[in-house]
Design an enzyme around this catalytic site. Structure first.
Site, short mmCIF file in Angstrom:
data_model
loop_
_atom_site.label_atom_id
_atom_site.label_comp_id
_atom_site.label_asym_id
_atom_site.label_seq_id
_atom_site.Cartn_x
_atom_site.Cartn_y
_atom_site.Cartn_z
N TYR A 159 0.83 -1.22 0.00
CA TYR A 159 0.00 0.00 0.00
C TYR A 159 0.86 1.26 0.00
O TYR A 159 0.67 2.17 -0.81
CB TYR A 159 -0.89 -0.07 1.25
CG TYR A 159 -1.61 1.18 1.63
CD1 TYR A 159 -2.77 1.57 0.97
CD2 TYR A 159 -1.17 1.97 2.70
CE1 TYR A 159 -3.46 2.71 1.36
CE2 TYR A 159 -1.85 3.10 3.09
CZ TYR A 159 -3.00 3.47 2.42
OH TYR A 159 -3.68 4.59 2.80
N ALA A 160 1.83 1.30 0.90
CA ALA A 160 2.68 2.49 1.00
C ALA A 160 3.46 2.70 -0.29
O ALA A 160 3.64 3.84 -0.74
CB ALA A 160 3.64 2.33 2.18
N ARG A 204 -9.09 -0.92 11.11
CA ARG A 204 -7.98 -0.28 11.82
C ARG A 204 -8.25 -0.27 13.33
O ARG A 204 -9.34 -0.60 13.78
CB ARG A 204 -7.75 1.12 11.25
CG ARG A 204 -6.99 1.03 9.95
CD ARG A 204 -6.93 2.34 9.24
NE ARG A 204 -8.22 2.73 8.73
CZ ARG A 204 -8.46 3.86 8.06
NH1 ARG A 204 -7.49 4.70 7.85
NH2 ARG A 204 -9.66 4.13 7.60
N LEU A 206 -8.84 1.66 15.90
CA LEU A 206 -9.96 2.28 16.64
C LEU A 206 -11.21 1.41 16.52
O LEU A 206 -11.86 1.11 17.54
CB LEU A 206 -10.24 3.69 16.10
CG LEU A 206 -11.45 4.33 16.78
CD1 LEU A 206 -11.04 5.07 18.05
CD2 LEU A 206 -12.20 5.26 15.85
N ALA A 207 -11.55 1.00 15.30
CA ALA A 207 -12.77 0.21 15.10
C ALA A 207 -12.60 -1.19 15.71
O ALA A 207 -13.55 -1.77 16.23
CB ALA A 207 -13.08 0.11 13.61
N PHE A 209 -10.68 -2.07 18.41
CA PHE A 209 -10.80 -2.00 19.87
C PHE A 209 -12.25 -1.65 20.27
O PHE A 209 -12.76 -2.17 21.26
CB PHE A 209 -9.83 -0.95 20.45
CG PHE A 209 -8.37 -1.40 20.48
CD1 PHE A 209 -8.00 -2.68 20.09
CD2 PHE A 209 -7.38 -0.53 20.94
CE1 PHE A 209 -6.65 -3.09 20.13
CE2 PHE A 209 -6.04 -0.92 21.00
CZ PHE A 209 -5.68 -2.20 20.59
N VAL A 222 -1.10 -6.08 19.09
CA VAL A 222 -0.20 -6.70 18.12
C VAL A 222 1.25 -6.44 18.53
O VAL A 222 1.63 -5.29 18.78
CB VAL A 222 -0.50 -6.15 16.70
CG1 VAL A 222 0.55 -6.62 15.70
CG2 VAL A 222 -1.90 -6.57 16.26
N GLY A 224 2.67 -6.76 21.21
CA GLY A 224 2.78 -6.12 22.54
C GLY A 224 2.22 -4.70 22.59
O GLY A 224 2.19 -4.10 23.66
N SER A 308 5.26 0.13 11.34
CA SER A 308 6.03 1.35 11.66
C SER A 308 5.96 1.48 13.17
O SER A 308 4.86 1.45 13.74
CB SER A 308 5.36 2.60 11.09
OG SER A 308 4.91 2.41 9.79
#
Ligand code: UGA
Length: 346
Positions: A159-160, A204, A206-207, A209, A222, A224, A308
Site C-alpha cells: 500500500y505504502a 484499523r 480504533l474500530a 478496539f 499486536v 505487545g 512502523s
C-alpha cells in the site's frame, strides 16, 4: 481554477471521490454547512451519506475510478478531492495486487485527466509513505525525511509503495495543479466497520478496539502494542481542508502532514485509555470491561505483516503555509468515537 475559492460562491462545484467513506462523509457534511458550493460525489457506498442524497446541491454517482468515463466526468470540475483508497492494513498482504491497482492505477488515471482539464487535484495519500520507521525516529518532515520500506516479501508495504509512487507521479506530471494530504491516524464516528456487521476482515485499531469493547472480547495488542501513533480527530482533518481551500494556489505542488503530534500514544496506552473511556460511558468500573491480550503480527494479520514503530508528524509546514493546527485532544476524540460506536452498533 481561480486563485482563491470563495466559500459563499454558489457557482463552484467540488468533486469528492470517496464521498461516502469515513473522511469523505465528514467533509461532505462540512462543505454543505460551511459553504454555498455544490458537490459532485462519487462512491460505491452511500450508507454514511443517506441524509444528503436529496440535497439539491448534491449529485451522487455510484461508481469508481476503474471507469474511464467516470474519471473524465470528475475532471470537469475545478477542484477534485480524491479520498478513494483501500486503506485497511488487514488487506495489504492477501490483496496486494488489488491494493496497488486501487492506490496507484486509479489515482494515476484521475491525475492525467486533471492535468488535461486544469483542475486542482487534492490527493489523499497516507502517513504510511514514511515507511518502516523505528521506535526512536523523530518527527516526520514532509520534504526531508528519508523513507525506508521493508523487503518485497513484507507485503504490508504494498500500500505504502503504491501511495508513494502516486505522489511521485503527481509531482512529476507536467501541468498538474496538485496538493497531497498525508493523514496521521484520523479517528471519529463512522471510521471503518464492525467485522461481521458492515464489513469483513480486520479494520484499523480504533474500530477493532471499539468492536472488542462492545462485544466484551479482549483487545488484541499486536506485538505487545509498543508501536506509537498520533491519533487525530476527523474534525481537525476537516478544518485542515478548509484551510487548504482558502489557501488555493499557495498550496499547489505541496505535500502536507495532517496530524496531531500532541496526541501520541503507544497502542497499549490507547487500549487502556479506550477501556477507561468505555467504562465511563457505560457507567461501570474499568475491571468490568474487556481486557487485553498480546498477539504476534503474523498470527493476527497473516504472513508479510510488518509495522512502523513510531509515526509522529512534523506539523510545522501545515501551520506555516495554510495556517492549520490540530486542536482536539485524544481523550475528547475517543469519547466522541466510542459513544458513537456504542450507540450505532451496541
Ligand atoms: C493504517 C493505514 O495503513 C494508513 O495508511 C493510514 O494512514 C493509517 O492507518 C491511518 O489511519 O491514518 P496503521 O497506523 O498501521 O496504518 O493502522 P492500524 O491498523 O490502525 O494500526 C495501528 C497500530 O495498532 C499498529 O501497530 C497495529 O499493529 C496495531 N493494532 C491494530 C493492534 O495492536 N491491534 C489491533 O486490533 C489493530
Amino acid at each position: 481554477m481561480n486563485s482563491t475559492l470563495e466559500f459563499n460562491d454558489s457557482s463552484i462545484t467540488v468533486a469528492l471521490v470517496g464521498c461516502g467513506g469515513f473522511i469523505g462523509s465528514h467533509l461532505l457534511r462540512a462543505i454543505f454547512e460551511r459553504t454555498g458550493w455544490r458537490v459532485f460525489g462519487v462512491d460505491l457506498d452511500s450508507y454514511r451519506i443517506q441524509e444528503h442524497l436529496a440535497n439539491p446541491r448534491f449529485e451522487f454517482l455510484s461508481a469508481d475510478l476503474a471507469d474511464p468515463e467516470v474519471v473524465k466526468r470528475i475532471a470537469q470540475y475545478p477542484v477534485v478531492v480524491n479520498l478513494a483508497a483501500i486503506c485497511t492494513p488487514g488487506r495489504y498482504m492477501a490483496e496486494s495486487a488489488e491494493v496497488i491497482r486501487s492506490n496507484y492505477d486509479h489515482p494515476r488515471a484521475l491525475a492525467d485527466a486533471c492535468a488535461q482539464s486544469g483542475s486542482w487535484l487534492i490527493h489523499f495519500s497516507t502517513s504510511e509513505i514514511y515507511g518502516k520507521t523505528a521506535a526512536n525516529s523523530g518527527a516526520l518532515v514532509e520534504d526531508e525525511s528519508e523513507i525506508v520500506f521493508g523487503p518485497v516479501a513484507a507485503s504490508r508495504w504494498s500500500y505504502a509503495t503504491a501511495k508513494l509512487l502516486t505522489e511521485r507521479y503527481l509531482a512529476g506530471l507536467d501541468g498538474l495543479h496538485w496538493t497531497v494530504v498525508r493523514p496521521f491516524n484520523f479517528v471519529g464516528p463512522f471510521m471503518d466497520f464492525m467485522p461481521g456487521v458492515d464489513g469483513d476482515g480486520i479494520p484499523r485499531v480504533l474500530a477493532n478496539f471499539s468492536t472488542a469493547l462492545v462485544r466484551g472480547e479482549t483487545l488484541k495488542l499486536v506485538n505487545g502494542g509498543v508501536a506509537k501513533r498520533c491519533f487525530t480527530s476527523v474534525h481537525d482533518a476537516v478544518d485542515f481542508m478548509f484551510c487548504l481551500f482558502a489557501a488555493g494556489e499557495c498550496a499547489f505542488s505541496q505535500a502536507f502532514n495532517v496530524g496531531n503530534a500532541a496526541n501520541e500514544v503507544s497502542i497499549a496506552e490507547l487500549a487502556q485509555l479506550m477501556r477507561s473511556v468505555y467504562a465511563a460511558i457505560k457507567g461501570v468500573h474499568e475491571n468490568e470491561v474487556s481486557g487485553v491480550e498480546v498477539i504476534s503480527g503474523e498470527e493476527y494479520y497473516g504472513k508479510g505483516y510488518d509495522d512502523s514503530l513510531r509515526r509522529m508528524p512534523s506539523v510545522e509546514k501545515a501551520e506555516r503555509l495554510v495556517g492549520f493546527k490540530a486542536k482536539i485532544p485524544l481523550k475528547t476524540a475517543l469519547e466522541e468515537s466510542l459513544t458513537w460506536f456504542a450507540h450505532h452498533y451496541g
